[in-house]
Design an enzyme around this catalytic site. Structure first.
Site, PDB file in Angstrom:
ATOM      1  N   ARG A   6       0.826  -1.212   0.000  1.00  0.00           N
ATOM      2  CA  ARG A   6       0.000   0.000   0.000  1.00  0.00           C
ATOM      3  C   ARG A   6       0.862   1.264   0.000  1.00  0.00           C
ATOM      4  O   ARG A   6       0.496   2.273  -0.603  1.00  0.00           O
ATOM      5  CB  ARG A   6      -0.917   0.003   1.229  1.00  0.00           C
ATOM      6  CG  ARG A   6      -1.969  -1.098   1.255  1.00  0.00           C
ATOM      7  CD  ARG A   6      -3.200  -0.725   0.453  1.00  0.00           C
ATOM      8  NE  ARG A   6      -3.908   0.393   1.049  1.00  0.00           N
ATOM      9  CZ  ARG A   6      -4.844   0.287   1.996  1.00  0.00           C
ATOM     10  NH1 ARG A   6      -5.170  -0.921   2.464  1.00  0.00           N
ATOM     11  NH2 ARG A   6      -5.465   1.353   2.465  1.00  0.00           N
ATOM     12  N   TYR A  65      -8.686  13.317  -7.405  1.00  0.00           N
ATOM     13  CA  TYR A  65      -9.335  14.459  -6.765  1.00  0.00           C
ATOM     14  C   TYR A  65      -8.710  14.697  -5.391  1.00  0.00           C
ATOM     15  O   TYR A  65      -8.310  13.757  -4.702  1.00  0.00           O
ATOM     16  CB  TYR A  65     -10.847  14.251  -6.617  1.00  0.00           C
ATOM     17  CG  TYR A  65     -11.254  13.032  -5.822  1.00  0.00           C
ATOM     18  CD1 TYR A  65     -11.503  13.106  -4.451  1.00  0.00           C
ATOM     19  CD2 TYR A  65     -11.412  11.795  -6.443  1.00  0.00           C
ATOM     20  CE1 TYR A  65     -11.891  11.998  -3.723  1.00  0.00           C
ATOM     21  CE2 TYR A  65     -11.798  10.674  -5.727  1.00  0.00           C
ATOM     22  CZ  TYR A  65     -12.037  10.774  -4.376  1.00  0.00           C
ATOM     23  OH  TYR A  65     -12.418   9.663  -3.658  1.00  0.00           O
ATOM     24  N   MET A 110      -9.171  16.185  -1.422  1.00  0.00           N
ATOM     25  CA  MET A 110     -10.265  16.302  -0.458  1.00  0.00           C
ATOM     26  C   MET A 110      -9.720  16.659   0.917  1.00  0.00           C
ATOM     27  O   MET A 110      -8.536  16.481   1.207  1.00  0.00           O
ATOM     28  CB  MET A 110     -11.074  15.007  -0.380  1.00  0.00           C
ATOM     29  CG  MET A 110     -10.293  13.804   0.100  1.00  0.00           C
ATOM     30  SD  MET A 110     -11.349  12.381   0.473  1.00  0.00           S
ATOM     31  CE  MET A 110     -12.234  12.990   1.920  1.00  0.00           C
ATOM     32  N   HIS A 169     -16.226   3.274   6.245  1.00  0.00           N
ATOM     33  CA  HIS A 169     -15.992   3.872   4.928  1.00  0.00           C
ATOM     34  C   HIS A 169     -15.140   2.940   4.064  1.00  0.00           C
ATOM     35  O   HIS A 169     -15.394   2.772   2.863  1.00  0.00           O
ATOM     36  CB  HIS A 169     -15.289   5.218   5.119  1.00  0.00           C
ATOM     37  CG  HIS A 169     -15.272   6.086   3.908  1.00  0.00           C
ATOM     38  ND1 HIS A 169     -16.405   6.641   3.365  1.00  0.00           N
ATOM     39  CD2 HIS A 169     -14.237   6.512   3.125  1.00  0.00           C
ATOM     40  CE1 HIS A 169     -16.086   7.370   2.304  1.00  0.00           C
ATOM     41  NE2 HIS A 169     -14.779   7.307   2.138  1.00  0.00           N
ATOM     42  N   SER A 207     -18.137  10.590   4.667  1.00  0.00           N
ATOM     43  CA  SER A 207     -18.109  11.501   3.526  1.00  0.00           C
ATOM     44  C   SER A 207     -19.261  12.494   3.566  1.00  0.00           C
ATOM     45  O   SER A 207     -19.073  13.697   3.372  1.00  0.00           O
ATOM     46  CB  SER A 207     -18.151  10.700   2.221  1.00  0.00           C
ATOM     47  OG  SER A 207     -18.118  11.543   1.108  1.00  0.00           O
TER      48      SER A 207
END
Length: 251
Positions: free
Chosen positions: A133, A147, A149, A174, A225
């Site tokens: 990862r 994007y 955030m 999430h 979110s």
């Protein structure tokens, strides 16, 4: 004071968005165009060597819409190495015809909301799943979505005032949505607090661009979110293998 999140950090990332100055490019004679494209090809060959020895990654996508024409996504093990790539690219002759439109700096991260769960009791930097990862191999997927955030700090919807346990649970819930798209969407999270204008840069890869719409839509309805997220501009594009660059620039 609330307990601050701790992160494991991997490769540093640069998303470099460029717009092609077609008017100026058309003014060049074909011989000069070819020389510039050959110089770019040599640069990308050197990037490939770095990739093959495991010291970084890179990819190029053609961006749709008027925000940019191309994105060069580069990952390196230090900001110095990333800056060296950026400076070398800017010194290429063709860079005069690739106008910067946007950039984003981040570092691939895994927070302790998730890292301890993945690694168990061992040193997370020695865990193969964690390392995959933090130092990801970029997949040659057909499409990219990027994007930036941030988490809200707005009255009652202030992420940073929530207790650690509540934040952990929200992030894990999430994350279940993301894991349901395993095999369909690959995600790279870059932490950018103190590095750029937002707090994270999210990069998604998929062979089906509609999966971006599906995963982002589903996540919008999740509390982490729906209540606590703020988003910047979205960029979407198609994979551009380096051997196809000459075709793109052919008038």
């Amino acid at each position: 004071m609330n307990e601050a999140v701790k992160t494991l950090d991997g490769w540093f990332c640069l998303h470099d968005f460029r717009s092609i100055d077609w008017a100026a490019w058309r003014e060049l004679n074909p011989g000069n165009q070819e020389l510039m494209l050959n110089e770019l090809s040599h640069f990308l060959s050197d990037m490939e060597i770095t990739k093959n020895i495991g010291e970084g990654e890179h990819t190029i996508y053609s961006i749709l819409g008027q925000k940019a024409d191309l994105v060069f996504f580069t990952l390196r093990d230090s900001l110095e190495a990333l800056n060296e790539v950026e400076n070398r690219f800017n010194k290429l002759a063709i860079a005069d015809y690739l106008l910067p439109t946007y950039s984003y700096i981040s570092v691939v991260e895994l927070s302790n909301y998730l890292a301890s769960h993945m690694a168990g009791g061992e040193d997370p930097y020695q865990n193969k799943g964690v390392r995959a990862r933090l130092y990801p191999a970029l997949p040659p997927k057909k499409h990219i979505c990027f994007y930036p955030m941030s988490k809200k700090r707005d009255g009652a919807d202030n992420w940073y005032m929530l207790p650690m346990e509540e934040r952990q649970q929200l992030i894990r819930d999430h994350g279940l949505i993301g894991r349901s798209y395993a095999g369909k969407v690959q995600q790279i999270i870059g932490g950018s607090i103190g590095f750029d204008d937002y707090e994270w840069g999210v990069t998604l890869f998929s062979d089906d661009a509609l999966e971006f719409k599906r995963i982002v839509t589903e996540m919008r309805f999740d509390e982490a979110s729906a209540r606590y997220a703020e988003f910047g501009s979205f960029f979407i594009g198609n994979l551009l293998p380096s051997e196809q660059l000459s075709k793109l620039f052919t008038i």
